[in-house]
Design a protein around this motif. Structure first.
Motif, PDB file in Angstrom:
ATOM      1  N   UNK A   1       0.798  -1.133   0.020  1.00  0.00           N
ATOM      2  CA  UNK A   1       0.064   0.106   0.053  1.00  0.00           C
ATOM      3  C   UNK A   1       0.752   1.207  -0.067  1.00  0.00           C
ATOM      4  N   UNK A   2       2.247   0.976  -0.147  1.00  0.00           N
ATOM      5  CA  UNK A   2       3.036   2.237   0.149  1.00  0.00           C
ATOM      6  C   UNK A   2       3.978   2.483  -1.100  1.00  0.00           C
ATOM      7  N   UNK A   3       4.329   3.561  -1.388  1.00  0.00           N
ATOM      8  CA  UNK A   3       5.136   3.941  -2.309  1.00  0.00           C
ATOM      9  C   UNK A   3       6.259   3.534  -2.321  1.00  0.00           C
ATOM     10  N   UNK A   4       6.923   2.826  -3.533  1.00  0.00           N
ATOM     11  CA  UNK A   4       8.459   2.132  -3.637  1.00  0.00           C
ATOM     12  C   UNK A   4       8.642   1.183  -2.506  1.00  0.00           C
ATOM     13  N   UNK A   5       7.685   0.568  -2.037  1.00  0.00           N
ATOM     14  CA  UNK A   5       7.605  -0.662  -1.198  1.00  0.00           C
ATOM     15  C   UNK A   5       7.234  -2.099  -1.865  1.00  0.00           C
ATOM     16  N   UNK A   6       7.903  -2.995  -1.269  1.00  0.00           N
ATOM     17  CA  UNK A   6       7.516  -4.364  -1.575  1.00  0.00           C
ATOM     18  C   UNK A   6       7.580  -5.132  -0.391  1.00  0.00           C
TER      19      UNK A   6
END
Length: 178
Positions: free
Chosen positions: A64-69
């Motif tokens: 749900x967060x930018x640039x996160x996996x």
């Protein structure tokens, strides 16, 4: 429950940014932040034009967060081997096998690049438990790292800001892959 609790401190991230800029001479610097929960760390670095940084977290909320996996930092990803200029984490205390995690992280960085571990007294043995199973005292940590990795790394210690948000002295352990 802890999604909005941010451990990283902008002042310490500025110190890390300055260290990286001083020691990596490239127009494009790739990094990975392990245990980044809501992406605060990687998004701090990504505000700098020469940085390209992703973050990982074991929680499904990472998507749900930018640039996160979503990723367990103990697991190898072939496409990440020798791919990054730096790894940053303040979450090693959450590791069930810290030596394995650090070996994976070493494999993720290029030769002569860096792992930066943010460490405080709250990462010590007395603070370890079910949620944070690994604890080591800051004054013993370099010896443990040397025992685990010997000549494969060099260690530099930088004092962070005097106190973090939880009023604990901060140490930045910089591991250079030799």
């Amino acid at each position: 429950k802890k999604i909005h609790h941010i451990w990283a401190d902008e002042e310490n991230l500025i110190k890390i940014f300055n260290f990286i800029k001083k020691n990596i001479y490239k127009d494009s610097i790739k990094g990975i932040c392990h245990g980044s929960r809501n992406g605060f760390e990687q998004n701090f670095f990504n505000k700098k034009k020469e940085f390209e940084v992703i973050g990982t977290d074991i929680s499904e909320t990472a998507k749900d967060y930018k640039n996160s996996v979503v990723h367990d930092f103990h697991d190898e990803k072939k496409e990440w081997l020798n791919n990054f200029d730096f790894v940053y984490s303040n979450s090693l205390d959450q590791s069930f096998d810290p030596k394995k995690a650090l070996q994976i992280w070493l494999d993720q960085i290029k030769q002569n690049r860096f792992i930066i571990i943010e460490h405080t007294d709250q990462h010590g043995v007395i603070s370890s438990g079910k949620m944070d199973p690994f604890g080591v005292e800051a004054n013993f940590f370099p010896y443990l790292l040397t025992e685990w990795f010997g000549h494969l790394i060099s260690i530099k210690i930088i004092k962070g800001v005097k106190k973090n948000k939880n009023n604990a002295p901060v140490f930045l352990f910089i591991l250079k892959k030799n």
